[in-house]
Design a protein around this motif. Structure first.
Motif, PDB file in Angstrom:
ATOM      1  N   UNK A 186       0.825  -1.208   0.000  1.00 49.97           N
ATOM      2  CA  UNK A 186       0.000   0.000   0.000  1.00 49.97           C
ATOM      3  C   UNK A 186       0.864   1.264   0.000  1.00 49.97           C
ATOM      4  N   UNK A 187       1.871   1.281   0.860  1.00 51.80           N
ATOM      5  CA  UNK A 187       2.759   2.446   0.906  1.00 51.80           C
ATOM      6  C   UNK A 187       3.527   2.597  -0.400  1.00 51.80           C
ATOM      7  N   UNK A 188       3.961   1.464  -0.937  1.00 52.24           N
ATOM      8  CA  UNK A 188       4.698   1.512  -2.194  1.00 52.24           C
ATOM      9  C   UNK A 188       3.844   2.019  -3.340  1.00 52.24           C
ATOM     10  N   UNK A 189       2.590   1.570  -3.400  1.00 53.96           N
ATOM     11  CA  UNK A 189       1.712   2.018  -4.486  1.00 53.96           C
ATOM     12  C   UNK A 189       1.416   3.507  -4.377  1.00 53.96           C
ATOM     13  N   UNK A 190       1.198   3.981  -3.162  1.00 52.44           N
ATOM     14  CA  UNK A 190       0.922   5.410  -2.976  1.00 52.44           C
ATOM     15  C   UNK A 190       2.111   6.270  -3.396  1.00 52.44           C
ATOM     16  N   UNK A 191       3.304   5.740  -3.227  1.00 51.26           N
ATOM     17  CA  UNK A 191       4.508   6.515  -3.546  1.00 51.26           C
ATOM     18  C   UNK A 191       4.960   6.332  -4.987  1.00 51.26           C
ATOM     19  N   UNK A 192       4.832   5.115  -5.513  1.00 56.55           N
ATOM     20  CA  UNK A 192       5.450   4.810  -6.809  1.00 56.55           C
ATOM     21  C   UNK A 192       4.477   4.231  -7.848  1.00 56.55           C
ATOM     22  N   UNK A 193       3.193   4.177  -7.493  1.00 52.78           N
ATOM     23  CA  UNK A 193       2.203   3.560  -8.386  1.00 52.78           C
ATOM     24  C   UNK A 193       2.653   2.133  -8.751  1.00 52.78           C
ATOM     25  N   UNK A 194       2.544   1.758 -10.013  1.00 54.89           N
ATOM     26  CA  UNK A 194       2.822   0.374 -10.384  1.00 54.89           C
ATOM     27  C   UNK A 194       4.311   0.021 -10.389  1.00 54.89           C
TER      28      UNK A 194
END
Length: 226
Positions: A186-194
């Motif tokens: 979740x944190x990764x998607x919010x920061x870097x999308x896909x």
């Protein structure tokens, strides 16, 4: 069955569950709330789309499900239905997972539904691989069954019976891994999308490399001779 598994199964199970948690969190945030690490919710979504005569969406969900099955079938081809044994093709299976996740990352960044299919296939392959080598004790891409087993162990304890301590530790380890992976995804998607899909690529590659090194060390012996 669980007590005959080597001690490093808990470690590998934790990181595989973490891996699936990352992938599923990204899927839920980026695939119109479609899970890919298991098919329970996807089957329900498919039923809803069929009931509403939404044929295009139903076809897409069908392909997601078929991709999961195809990944599991690939595990069956490479590994078979055998008990855990060092030297089997687990590292090769993990390599295929890496390739599928890279394909998912590429297609998702190009807004292609093929990204969903490759991510689902990678989860199907991982889940079948761990189910096979553990005798269906370890499921690393979903936690419904694990929570059920944990509840059964609690019920046995309430009845005055002593549950298998190692099973309980394994269940908690897998659940923790999946939850930690979900947070990271979740944190990764919010920061870097896909681009966050590159995290499970790295995790899967690391697990595959660690397994290969373990096999190599056992085969060569502590003195470096075969």
């Amino acid at each position: 069955m669980i007590n005959r598994l080597p001690k490093w199964v808990e470690i590998g199970g934790f990181f595989l569950a973490l891996n699936a948690g990352v992938i599923n969190a990204i899927a839920l945030l980026g695939f119109k709330h479609q899970a890919v690490s298991h098919l329970t919710g996807t089957s329900t979504f498919l039923s809803l789309e069929l009931a509403n005569l939404q044929w295009n969406d139903a076809l897409h969900l069908s392909f997601v499900m078929l991709s999961f099955v195809a990944g599991a079938a690939l595990s069956g081809v490479m590994i078979g239905n055998t008990a855990l044994q060092l030297g089997r093709n687990y590292s090769v299976a993990l390599l295929f997972c890496v390739l599928m996740l890279l394909a998912a990352w590429y297609f998702l960044n190009h807004n292609s539904p093929y990204g969903h299919y490759f991510a689902s296939a990678a989860c199907g392959l991982q889940n079948a691989m761990t189910s096979t080598y553990s005798g269906a004790v370890v499921r690393t891409t979903h936690v419904s069954g694990i929570f059920t087993d944990l509840g059964v162990s609690l019920g046995l304890w309430l009845r005055g019976q002593v549950p298998d301590r190692r099973k309980v530790i394994l269940y908690i380890t897998l659940i923790t891994g999946f939850l930690v992976g979900g947070i990271a995804g979740a944190r990764g998607f919010m920061a870097f999308r896909f681009d966050a899909m590159l995290l499970p690529v790295w995790i899967t590659s690391s697990i595959g490399l660690a397994y290969w090194l373990l096999v190599h060390r056992v085969r060569t012996g502590p003195d470096g001779t075969t």
